[in-house]
Motif scaffolding. Structure first.
Motif, PDB file in Angstrom:
ATOM      1  N   GLY A 233       0.157  34.485  61.215  1.00 24.38           N
ATOM      2  CA  GLY A 233       0.217  35.115  59.901  1.00 24.38           C
ATOM      3  C   GLY A 233      -0.767  34.520  58.918  1.00 24.38           C
ATOM      4  N   MET A 234      -0.927  33.191  58.942  1.00 29.32           N
ATOM      5  CA  MET A 234      -1.866  32.548  58.039  1.00 29.32           C
ATOM      6  C   MET A 234      -3.289  33.009  58.316  1.00 29.32           C
ATOM      7  SD  MET A 234      -2.947  28.586  57.449  1.00 29.32           S
ATOM      8  CE  MET A 234      -4.483  28.804  58.330  1.00 29.32           C
ATOM      9  N   ALA A 236      -4.222  35.799  59.710  1.00 31.80           N
ATOM     10  CA  ALA A 236      -4.386  37.213  59.371  1.00 31.80           C
ATOM     11  C   ALA A 236      -4.888  37.351  57.935  1.00 31.80           C
ATOM     12  CB  ALA A 236      -3.066  37.963  59.557  1.00 31.80           C
ATOM     13  N   THR A 293       6.785  30.893  55.217  1.00 31.51           N
ATOM     14  CA  THR A 293       5.537  31.622  55.419  1.00 31.51           C
ATOM     15  C   THR A 293       5.760  33.122  55.255  1.00 31.51           C
ATOM     16  OG1 THR A 293       4.636  29.925  56.896  1.00 31.51           O
ATOM     17  CG2 THR A 293       3.695  32.135  57.067  1.00 31.51           C
ATOM     18  N   LEU A 297       3.765  35.121  52.298  1.00 31.30           N
ATOM     19  CA  LEU A 297       2.851  36.198  52.685  1.00 31.30           C
ATOM     20  C   LEU A 297       3.226  37.491  51.972  1.00 31.30           C
ATOM     21  CD1 LEU A 297       2.453  35.525  56.517  1.00 31.30           C
ATOM     22  CD2 LEU A 297       0.637  35.429  54.805  1.00 31.30           C
ATOM     23  N   GLY A 358      -4.121  36.615  64.863  1.00 37.11           N
ATOM     24  CA  GLY A 358      -4.008  37.013  63.466  1.00 37.11           C
ATOM     25  C   GLY A 358      -5.234  37.773  62.988  1.00 37.11           C
ATOM     26  N   GLY A 362      -5.130  41.731  62.073  1.00 33.40           N
ATOM     27  CA  GLY A 362      -5.534  42.044  60.708  1.00 33.40           C
ATOM     28  C   GLY A 362      -6.684  43.022  60.666  1.00 33.40           C
ATOM     29  N   ALA A 376      -1.623  40.822  55.347  1.00 40.41           N
ATOM     30  CA  ALA A 376      -0.499  39.996  54.911  1.00 40.41           C
ATOM     31  C   ALA A 376       0.819  40.553  55.445  1.00 40.41           C
ATOM     32  CB  ALA A 376      -0.457  39.913  53.391  1.00 40.41           C
ATOM     33  N   GLY A 379       0.996  39.605  58.920  1.00 40.94           N
ATOM     34  CA  GLY A 379       1.381  38.203  58.965  1.00 40.94           C
ATOM     35  C   GLY A 379       2.872  38.010  58.796  1.00 40.94           C
TER      36      GLY A 379
END
Length: 403
Positions: A233-234, A236, A293, A297, A358, A362, A376, A379
């Motif tokens: 996720g980070m 992405a 997280t 996000l 990610g 994305g 996001a 993510g």
């Protein structure tokens, strides 16, 4: 403090006094060098493309080559180095790192640079794995989490100081100078490890086959899966932060470095916080990092159109992501059993899978026309899936702790 080392015959021998702070500083210097070389390529991609006379997308292959080297090198080098003394192994890994970065600086073609970046990535995961084990073994009881976090702090500080400095140097003097700088940092790490990290004999009972036994443990796979998915996720958001800020937030290009600085600062704070939380509860910290997280996000997706108001969420994303990373490292060191070298090294292989996953997902949602806020949301889905994996892992451990 004074260290002792057990010889293969079982006799314990004294070694020179160990200064824990200096030993961990030596180990974290390697993390600083690795973190600098991993991310500086992204900042110098236009210069590298011009120097190699290729397009920017083609130049981007050198980033993928490094990540592939990390994924392959972590299990292979942990397997091959299973019986080696850990200090000698650390120095050997850093020597390979120095060679790879020197070859990167000397590359005369795109193919040669790609191969050199792949080679540079090979020691990455194994170094962090072995360095984490050494730091944990040197630490006082109840402070293993803090010790591992201090090693990982080198990677975080690299994003605040090393990457911007190397990027500036590469833009001012030429992109090759950034890799020469990293080469010097790697050589300095070898000297510091030799001087401050205590020498210990290898374990003759250890073997590559014994290390591979880690892959027979369900908890190892679940922990790796939690990292490969949950940490995605980070990445992405990070992969597409610049166009999100300028096209959604309406900010000028000059604002982007401040958000990247917030990413690096959040990483540093999160790594320190992770060490404090780890000595409270590794599993609790993993849940905190994953759920947090997910929430942050979502906040970023909502606040992205508000420009500067999104800055605190960017900081929060890497704070919570770093809590997750350090505790995944500790979790793997525990669940891998006797295969600690492989278990610890594989954390960074999983994180590079998260990087690729990610960024890929994305890019898919952006290409589908969902806009720059959609990574996001992707993510959030990855973070939520990571929480599900952790729940499965926790329940399985309660039913059968030895699995």
């Amino acid at each position: 403090m004074t260290s002792t080392a057990a010889r293969p015959d079982g006799v314990t021998t004294s070694t020179k006094p160990v200064h824990f702070g200096w030993a961990v500083l030596a180990l974290s210097m390697g993390g600083f060098a690795i973190g600098t070389t991993e991310f500086v390529t992204m900042g110098l991609l236009p210069e590298i493309a011009d120097g190699m006379e290729v397009s920017i997308p083609k130049a981007g292959h050198v980033i993928s080559a490094y990540a592939l080297g990390v994924v392959i090198g972590a299990p292979v080098l942990a397997f091959l180095g299973a019986r080696l003394p850990r200090r000698a192994l650390l120095m050997g890994l850093m020597a390979a790192f120095v060679l790879g970065n020197a070859l990167s600086a000397l590359a005369t073609s795109h193919g040669m640079l790609t191969a050199a970046r792949f080679f540079s990535g090979l020691p990455h995961g194994a170094y962090f794995g072995v360095a984490s084990l050494v730091a944990a073994n040197l630490a006082a009881p109840g402070r293993r989490g803090r010790a591992v976090a201090m090693v990982m702090l080198g990677l975080s500080i690299a994003n605040v100081i090393g990457v911007p400095a190397a990027t500036w140097l590469g833009q001012s003097v030429g992109w090759r100078s950034a890799y020469w700088l990293v080469t010097v940092l790697g050589a300095l790490t070898i000297a510091l490890v030799l001087w401050f990290v205590p020498r210990t004999p290898g374990d003759p009972a250890q073997s590559g086959r014994r290390e591979l036994a880690a892959f027979s443990r369900a908890q190892v796979w679940l922990t790796l899966l939690a990292g490969a998915i949950g940490f995605g996720g980070m990445f992405a958001v990070y992969s597409y932060i610049a166009p999100t800020l300028t096209e959604v937030g309406g900010l000028p290009n000059s604002a982007v470095p401040w958000f990247l600085f917030a990413f690096g600062l959040g990483m540093t704070v999160g790594t320190w916080l992770a060490g404090e939380l780890a000595d409270w509860s590794v599993f609790g910290s993993l849940f905190l990092g994953s759920i947090g997280t997910f929430v942050v996000l979502g906040a970023f997706a909502l606040l992205a159109p508000a420009g500067w108001w999104a800055l605190p969420t960017v900081f929060g994303i890497t704070v919570l992501g770093s809590v997750l990373v350090v505790n995944l490292q500790l979790r793997l060191m525990t669940v891998a059993g006797d295969a600690q070298t492989l278990g610890a090294a594989m954390n960074h292989a999983a994180l590079n899978v998260a990087n690729a996953l990610g960024a890929w997902l994305g890019g898919l949602v952006i290409a589908a026309g969902w806009g720059y806020r959609s990574p996001a949301l992707v993510g959030m889905g990855l973070a939520a899936t990571g929480v599900v994996v952790l729940v499965i892992s926790q329940r399985l451990e309660r039913r059968s702790p030895a699995v």
